[in-house]
Scaffold this motif. Structure first.
Motif, PDB file in Angstrom:
ATOM      1  N   ALA B 100     -36.160   0.550 -28.560  1.00 16.03           N
ATOM      2  CA  ALA B 100     -36.427  -1.001 -28.353  1.00 16.03           C
ATOM      3  C   ALA B 100     -37.774  -1.264 -28.180  1.00 16.03           C
ATOM      4  O   ALA B 100     -38.870  -0.315 -27.858  1.00 16.03           O
ATOM      5  CB  ALA B 100     -35.903  -1.182 -26.872  1.00 16.03           C
ATOM      6  N   ILE B 101     -38.034  -2.445 -28.343  1.00 19.53           N
ATOM      7  CA  ILE B 101     -39.492  -2.992 -28.304  1.00 19.53           C
ATOM      8  C   ILE B 101     -39.599  -3.891 -27.176  1.00 19.53           C
ATOM      9  O   ILE B 101     -38.890  -4.876 -27.026  1.00 19.53           O
ATOM     10  CB  ILE B 101     -40.097  -3.555 -29.714  1.00 19.53           C
ATOM     11  CG1 ILE B 101     -39.965  -2.777 -30.884  1.00 19.53           C
ATOM     12  CG2 ILE B 101     -41.320  -4.310 -29.427  1.00 19.53           C
ATOM     13  CD1 ILE B 101     -40.324  -3.593 -32.197  1.00 19.53           C
ATOM     14  N   VAL B 102     -40.474  -3.465 -26.254  1.00 17.14           N
ATOM     15  CA  VAL B 102     -40.478  -4.461 -24.777  1.00 17.14           C
ATOM     16  C   VAL B 102     -41.973  -4.926 -24.682  1.00 17.14           C
ATOM     17  O   VAL B 102     -42.860  -4.427 -25.433  1.00 17.14           O
ATOM     18  CB  VAL B 102     -40.141  -3.494 -23.624  1.00 17.14           C
ATOM     19  CG1 VAL B 102     -38.914  -2.916 -23.811  1.00 17.14           C
ATOM     20  CG2 VAL B 102     -41.173  -2.494 -23.302  1.00 17.14           C
ATOM     21  N   THR B 103     -42.214  -5.859 -23.915  1.00 20.28           N
ATOM     22  CA  THR B 103     -43.457  -6.565 -23.780  1.00 20.28           C
ATOM     23  C   THR B 103     -44.203  -5.729 -22.960  1.00 20.28           C
ATOM     24  O   THR B 103     -43.765  -4.896 -22.188  1.00 20.28           O
ATOM     25  CB  THR B 103     -43.441  -7.880 -22.980  1.00 20.28           C
ATOM     26  OG1 THR B 103     -42.630  -7.662 -21.616  1.00 20.28           O
ATOM     27  CG2 THR B 103     -42.726  -8.970 -23.833  1.00 20.28           C
ATOM     28  N   PHE B 104     -45.386  -5.713 -23.187  1.00 16.74           N
ATOM     29  CA  PHE B 104     -46.583  -4.961 -22.402  1.00 16.74           C
ATOM     30  C   PHE B 104     -46.751  -5.491 -21.213  1.00 16.74           C
ATOM     31  O   PHE B 104     -46.974  -6.693 -20.871  1.00 16.74           O
ATOM     32  CB  PHE B 104     -48.053  -5.044 -23.104  1.00 16.74           C
ATOM     33  CG  PHE B 104     -49.048  -4.040 -22.515  1.00 16.74           C
ATOM     34  CD1 PHE B 104     -48.893  -2.696 -22.857  1.00 16.74           C
ATOM     35  CD2 PHE B 104     -50.037  -4.716 -21.681  1.00 16.74           C
ATOM     36  CE1 PHE B 104     -49.943  -1.872 -22.234  1.00 16.74           C
ATOM     37  CE2 PHE B 104     -51.004  -3.792 -21.307  1.00 16.74           C
ATOM     38  CZ  PHE B 104     -51.069  -2.489 -21.578  1.00 16.74           C
ATOM     39  N   LEU B 105     -46.838  -4.664 -19.940  1.00 22.77           N
ATOM     40  CA  LEU B 105     -47.063  -4.938 -18.735  1.00 22.77           C
ATOM     41  C   LEU B 105     -48.230  -4.462 -18.262  1.00 22.77           C
ATOM     42  O   LEU B 105     -48.504  -3.207 -18.349  1.00 22.77           O
ATOM     43  CB  LEU B 105     -45.753  -4.382 -17.813  1.00 22.77           C
ATOM     44  CG  LEU B 105     -45.904  -5.050 -16.333  1.00 22.77           C
ATOM     45  CD1 LEU B 105     -45.719  -6.396 -16.090  1.00 22.77           C
ATOM     46  CD2 LEU B 105     -44.781  -3.978 -15.416  1.00 22.77           C
ATOM     47  N   SER B 106     -49.321  -5.151 -17.738  1.00 22.24           N
ATOM     48  CA  SER B 106     -50.601  -4.890 -17.118  1.00 22.24           C
ATOM     49  C   SER B 106     -50.400  -4.196 -15.810  1.00 22.24           C
ATOM     50  O   SER B 106     -49.798  -4.628 -15.153  1.00 22.24           O
ATOM     51  CB  SER B 106     -51.548  -5.847 -17.392  1.00 22.24           C
ATOM     52  OG  SER B 106     -52.341  -6.135 -18.627  1.00 22.24           O
ATOM     53  N   GLY B 107     -51.467  -3.451 -15.755  1.00 21.13           N
ATOM     54  CA  GLY B 107     -51.588  -3.053 -14.124  1.00 21.13           C
ATOM     55  C   GLY B 107     -51.677  -1.567 -14.099  1.00 21.13           C
ATOM     56  O   GLY B 107     -51.712  -0.621 -14.945  1.00 21.13           O
ATOM     57  N   LEU B 108     -52.104  -0.874 -13.000  1.00 15.86           N
ATOM     58  CA  LEU B 108     -52.227   0.543 -12.801  1.00 15.86           C
ATOM     59  C   LEU B 108     -51.631   1.033 -11.748  1.00 15.86           C
ATOM     60  O   LEU B 108     -51.584   0.419 -10.520  1.00 15.86           O
ATOM     61  CB  LEU B 108     -53.880   0.710 -12.542  1.00 15.86           C
ATOM     62  CG  LEU B 108     -55.052   0.363 -13.449  1.00 15.86           C
ATOM     63  CD1 LEU B 108     -56.310   0.111 -12.863  1.00 15.86           C
ATOM     64  CD2 LEU B 108     -54.900   1.527 -14.396  1.00 15.86           C
ATOM     65  N   SER B 109     -51.103   2.335 -11.938  1.00 14.46           N
ATOM     66  CA  SER B 109     -50.383   2.775 -10.909  1.00 14.46           C
ATOM     67  C   SER B 109     -51.371   3.722  -9.972  1.00 14.46           C
ATOM     68  O   SER B 109     -52.349   3.857 -10.540  1.00 14.46           O
ATOM     69  CB  SER B 109     -49.167   3.962 -11.513  1.00 14.46           C
ATOM     70  OG  SER B 109     -49.963   4.730 -12.291  1.00 14.46           O
ATOM     71  N   VAL B 110     -51.118   3.962  -8.654  1.00 17.44           N
ATOM     72  CA  VAL B 110     -51.979   4.509  -7.873  1.00 17.44           C
ATOM     73  C   VAL B 110     -51.329   5.977  -7.714  1.00 17.44           C
ATOM     74  O   VAL B 110     -50.214   6.215  -7.550  1.00 17.44           O
ATOM     75  CB  VAL B 110     -52.073   3.704  -6.701  1.00 17.44           C
ATOM     76  CG1 VAL B 110     -52.899   2.398  -6.850  1.00 17.44           C
ATOM     77  CG2 VAL B 110     -50.846   3.621  -5.846  1.00 17.44           C
ATOM     78  N   ARG B 111     -52.497   6.942  -7.662  1.00 18.64           N
ATOM     79  CA  ARG B 111     -52.226   8.441  -7.306  1.00 18.64           C
ATOM     80  C   ARG B 111     -51.846   8.357  -5.919  1.00 18.64           C
ATOM     81  O   ARG B 111     -51.033   9.128  -5.317  1.00 18.64           O
ATOM     82  CB  ARG B 111     -53.304   9.032  -7.559  1.00 18.64           C
ATOM     83  CG  ARG B 111     -53.081  10.549  -7.800  1.00 18.64           C
ATOM     84  CD  ARG B 111     -51.735  10.740  -8.475  1.00 18.64           C
ATOM     85  NE  ARG B 111     -51.810  10.075  -9.795  1.00 18.64           N
ATOM     86  CZ  ARG B 111     -52.515  10.564 -11.046  1.00 18.64           C
ATOM     87  NH1 ARG B 111     -53.171  11.504 -10.855  1.00 18.64           N
ATOM     88  NH2 ARG B 111     -52.594   9.967 -12.015  1.00 18.64           N
ATOM     89  N   ARG B 112     -52.850   7.849  -4.811  1.00 18.01           N
ATOM     90  CA  ARG B 112     -52.679   8.146  -3.549  1.00 18.01           C
ATOM     91  C   ARG B 112     -52.613   6.689  -2.868  1.00 18.01           C
ATOM     92  O   ARG B 112     -53.817   6.132  -2.563  1.00 18.01           O
ATOM     93  CB  ARG B 112     -53.943   8.832  -2.953  1.00 18.01           C
ATOM     94  CG  ARG B 112     -54.143  10.283  -3.151  1.00 18.01           C
ATOM     95  CD  ARG B 112     -55.429  10.821  -2.638  1.00 18.01           C
ATOM     96  NE  ARG B 112     -56.506  10.482  -3.315  1.00 18.01           N
ATOM     97  CZ  ARG B 112     -56.908  11.331  -4.324  1.00 18.01           C
ATOM     98  NH1 ARG B 112     -56.490  12.297  -4.825  1.00 18.01           N
ATOM     99  NH2 ARG B 112     -58.044  10.801  -4.846  1.00 18.01           N
ATOM    100  N   PRO B 113     -51.265   6.359  -2.751  1.00 18.48           N
ATOM    101  CA  PRO B 113     -51.269   4.991  -2.104  1.00 18.48           C
ATOM    102  C   PRO B 113     -51.741   4.725  -0.628  1.00 18.48           C
ATOM    103  O   PRO B 113     -51.590   5.757   0.137  1.00 18.48           O
ATOM    104  CB  PRO B 113     -49.726   4.760  -2.194  1.00 18.48           C
ATOM    105  CG  PRO B 113     -49.118   5.948  -2.955  1.00 18.48           C
ATOM    106  CD  PRO B 113     -50.162   7.041  -2.952  1.00 18.48           C
ATOM    107  N   THR B 114     -52.430   3.709  -0.474  1.00 19.79           N
ATOM    108  CA  THR B 114     -52.942   3.224   0.896  1.00 19.79           C
ATOM    109  C   THR B 114     -51.954   2.718   1.619  1.00 19.79           C
ATOM    110  O   THR B 114     -50.650   2.307   0.898  1.00 19.79           O
ATOM    111  CB  THR B 114     -54.427   2.359   0.728  1.00 19.79           C
ATOM    112  OG1 THR B 114     -53.921   1.261   0.113  1.00 19.79           O
ATOM    113  CG2 THR B 114     -55.265   2.815  -0.199  1.00 19.79           C
TER     114      THR B 114
END
Lengths: 321, 321
Positions: B100-114
């Protein structure tokens, strides 16, 4: 494919704080490049590649590679170019490793190059040689002809393990290559790893080259020989003379070869096959069982060596005007 | 990280011919997603993700996952959404595999959540539950509580291999979970894998969630329990009550919990730890030596199980108003 280094959002923010690229919007580790970790980085300013140099790249050589990319870009060659931070630095560090942010280069590499792709690739290679002329830094080709015999001396057991009797055949090849190796051909900066996965096309036209981390100074025609091996062999091991002719003709449309260069293509192609056979044999041995990256099969280049050994005229025929 | 399927430029061109997205400008395999091959695809129309479904995803379930992504997007939730081709199809095939082709979602995941990330993540999870309400398809949670005992029956030897005596401890856990498992809590579509690497932030604010390929119908509070385990444990194995409070408070800012849901969080968190312990134990065993992808360590979740077993009040304390 290679993503060895993990980068946290905090580490990325710290790196970007030195640049005028705004904040990070996304970061994706990409399966591109064998020696480095590569990330597609989107910031408020646009799209970039973040390359983190892993231990196999020597840090003292990075100014040559990054300087070359910038030089090529500044001289009209479609190549990613490094971005300087506010202090003018292009070589940065993240997580204790050297890294650089470079511009994003659009294009698709091709898996099965057609004759038309080979012509475009040849033209793109000549454009690279012409654009690199005058680049003030130089780098010795430490995988050049002089290095092969010492390298093979440490790999004889692996060659025998691959194919009994191969060691003596390679020794004879090495002696023949040393005796015939050309000395006085035009030299300059070469890509040295101009394989289909390092060349981008857009709409069938050459769009640029990537991965300059083997670039060095050597005979320009040797770069053509590397490309002939990488682009013009069929999956069944046969050499596609039509593709070879197209690649050389594309090259010559931008930079005509001298008679000496053309005449040297058979021995150069034989030597280029030796270079990739030896490094693949080395990597094959050096890769521990269970490693995340599968090394490339040295037998592919052992078969190419055999073709050049038995039919050197093939390449000459491909290069006929 | 996973890029199992290689796509040639011809295959990509053939796929895109069915869409109104123009020609491909670049394609990069990305190290994201464990079960699928993911590519960042740039076409003349913009940026997309191309996901190729590998064998572990059952093709008959794809309409649920893709339909859910589209439903969430259409109901205001920041999620990638599948693109239909000119015939209205979103489930396509490339190289013989569903894609499937899906839209691109911007953002960064976090390694050590605050703590602040946990609050945002909680709010984003409630938003997901609210947006999913009314989604007309449903999918049984085949990794839900009823599945754990039969699953463990086939993994006892692996548990003993991990830690002698563990098998009996897990059996006791399973009996206790079966006896205490809540039945009548509010249910709906849950993400079921709401880990930090599946949640994106932009400028510290929740920006969306990805990877809906474990989504299913179950108790909504179970999704919070999965998230508490994934977001609120420190690297040293301790449970961060401040993070847990922030996550639950963020959730409740959008969807307040009933007293029954809040009271069930300890047993749900214990069960959620069991679910990930069991699948990691299974993957640990199923992964052949030398595989390209290293399985996640089941011991991480064995330690979380132990925390919930010995101190169930911790989670309740974190959920205190």
């Amino acid at each position: 494919m290679a993503v060895y280094t993990d980068i946290t959002d905090e580490e990325l923010a710290q790196l970007l704080a030195d640049f005028d690229l705004g904040a990070a919007l996304s970061l994706k580790g990409v399966a591109e490049g064998v020696e480095n970790s590569n990330f597609l980085l989107e910031t408020e300013a646009g799209r970039y590649f973040l390359t983190v140099y892993e231990k196999r790249v020597r840090e003292e050589e990075l100014p040559f590679f990054l300087g070359l990319m910038r030089w090529l870009h500044d001289h009209g060659y479609p190549s990613a170019t490094p971005i300087a931070d506010r202090a003018g630095e292009i070589l940065k560090r993240v997580r204790g490793k050297p890294c650089a942010i470079v511009t994003f280069l659009s294009g698709l590499s091709v898996r099965r190059p057609t004759v038309a792709h080979c012509r475009e690739a040849g033209e793109g290679l000549a454009a690279l040689h012409l654009a690199a002329a005058g680049f003030p830094l130089s780098r010795h080709n430490d995988l050049g002809q002089a290095a092969w015999a010492p390298m093979f001396a440490r790999l004889k057991a692996e060659a025998e393990g691959l194919k009994p009797g191969l060691s003596a055949v390679i020794d004879a090849d090495l002696a023949s290559l040393a005796a015939r190796w050309p000395k006085a051909l035009p030299a300059g900066v070469i890509h040295a790893d101009y394989f289909p996965d390092n060349v981008f096309f857009t709409g069938g036209r050459f769009a640029g080259a990537i991965d300059f981390y083997f670039a060095c100074n050597d005979m320009l025609a040797y770069d053509i020989a590397v490309a002939l091996n990488a682009w013009c062999f069929e999956a069944d091991g046969s050499f596609n003379i039509t593709c070879a002719r197209a690649l050389v003709a594309g090259y010559e449309s931008r930079r005509p070869l001298s008679a000496a260069e053309r005449g040297a293509l058979p021995v150069l192609a034989h030597g280029a096959a030796m270079r990739f056979f030896l490094t693949r044999l080395h990597d094959w041995r050096a890769t521990p069982a269970g490693a995340l990256v599968r090394p490339k099969d040295p037998l592919e280049y052992e078969r190419k060596l055999a073709v050049h050994r038995s039919s050197p005229d093939l390449v000459l025929f491909g290069a006929a005007a």
